[in-house]
Write a protein that holds these residues in place. Structure first.
Motif, short mmCIF file in Angstrom:
data_model
loop_
_atom_site.label_atom_id
_atom_site.label_comp_id
_atom_site.label_asym_id
_atom_site.label_seq_id
_atom_site.Cartn_x
_atom_site.Cartn_y
_atom_site.Cartn_z
N PRO A 6 0.83 -1.21 0.00
CA PRO A 6 0.00 0.00 0.00
C PRO A 6 0.85 1.26 0.00
O PRO A 6 1.99 1.26 0.48
N LEU A 7 0.29 2.32 -0.53
CA LEU A 7 0.94 3.62 -0.46
C LEU A 7 0.57 4.36 0.82
O LEU A 7 1.24 5.32 1.20
N ALA A 8 -0.50 3.93 1.47
CA ALA A 8 -0.96 4.59 2.69
C ALA A 8 -1.89 3.66 3.45
O ALA A 8 -2.29 2.61 2.94
N ASN A 9 -2.22 4.03 4.68
CA ASN A 9 -3.29 3.38 5.46
C ASN A 9 -4.24 4.50 5.87
O ASN A 9 -4.11 5.11 6.94
N ASP A 14 -4.79 -1.23 12.08
CA ASP A 14 -4.32 -2.49 11.49
C ASP A 14 -5.49 -3.46 11.40
O ASP A 14 -6.06 -3.86 12.43
N VAL A 15 -5.87 -3.84 10.19
CA VAL A 15 -6.97 -4.79 9.99
C VAL A 15 -6.44 -6.14 9.48
O VAL A 15 -7.23 -7.02 9.14
N SER A 16 -5.13 -6.31 9.44
CA SER A 16 -4.55 -7.50 8.82
C SER A 16 -4.95 -8.79 9.53
O SER A 16 -5.00 -9.86 8.89
#
Length: 227
Positions: A6-9, A14-16
């Motif tokens: 990703p380029l950003a969150n 954190d949803v991983s």
């Protein structure tokens, strides 16, 4: 190149941990097929056939899910090996075999015959079932030149091979083969794919690929700069 990180969150959290490990539709290349790939890959390093083959394998796997009457032990090795015969064609002549407005049927036939010969050696070395091997070789020898499908296994190989052309990687590749812009490549591949597929699943995927690429070319989409 496909974006892998990703380029950003933008959400900021954190949803991983909520991402499933093995959801339906996500496939892998492993086991028997991975062993075949290891043997085939050096013979596919021409005209981007190595990456083409991996994408076609993924498409064939997806199409198999809709056809329980088809045999994965035939379809998947056949798609992994279908283009190894191009390794026996002089590299400078490969694209002349399929160029718009031209074409070299003799080279198409040569790559099919040589592909079948090379595949026999690979499958023999790996101890592949003899009955399956014979059917795989029949599919490879004619996968481009034969207009009709020998059966569902051959149809799925042909459909996966052709449908790739409309995928993002397929269009990227065709653009550089012939010096076409993306719109030209989309029109060329659409003409060569739509109306030439055997199964409903492939026809639906091909239409979806064309639709998404069409939207990417719209003025409205292109006006959304940077996204």
């Amino acid at each position: 190149m496909t974006k892998l990180q990703p380029l950003a969150n933008q959400y900021g959290h954190d949803v991983s941990t909520h991402v499933p490990d093995h959801p339906g539709g996500v496939i892998a290349l492993q086991g028997r097929d991975a062993a075949i790939w290891e043997q085939a890959a050096p013979l596919l390093a021409v005209r981007d056939n190595d990456a083409h083959t991996l994408y076609a394998y993924a498409l064939a796997t997806s199409f198999l899910a809709a056809h329980p009457e088809a045999e994965p032990a035939i379809v998947l090795p056949a798609i992994l090996l279908h283009d190894i015969g191009w390794s026996q064609v002089p590299p400078e002549e490969v694209l002349s075999a399929i160029a718009p407005g031209g074409g070299r049927p003799d080279l198409v036939l040569l790559h099919e015959k040589e592909g079948s010969r090379l595949a026999a050696g690979i499958l023999g070395d790996l101890g592949h079932d003899a009955g399956h091997t014979q059917r795989i070789l029949e599919i490879i020898d004619g996968h481009d030149s034969r207009r009709e499908a020998l059966g569902i296994d051959d149809a799925l190989v042909k459909d996966a091979d052709k449908t790739w052309r409309l995928s993002p990687h397929g269009l990227d590749t065709v653009m550089d083969w012939f010096g076409l812009d993306r719109g030209q490549a989309l029109r060329l591949c659409s003409a060569r794919v739509h109306g030439h597929l055997f199964t409903d699943e492939a026809r639906a995927v091909a239409r979806a690929f064309s639709a998404v690429e069409s939207a990417s070319a719209w003025d409205q989409r292109r006006a959304l700069t940077g996204r």
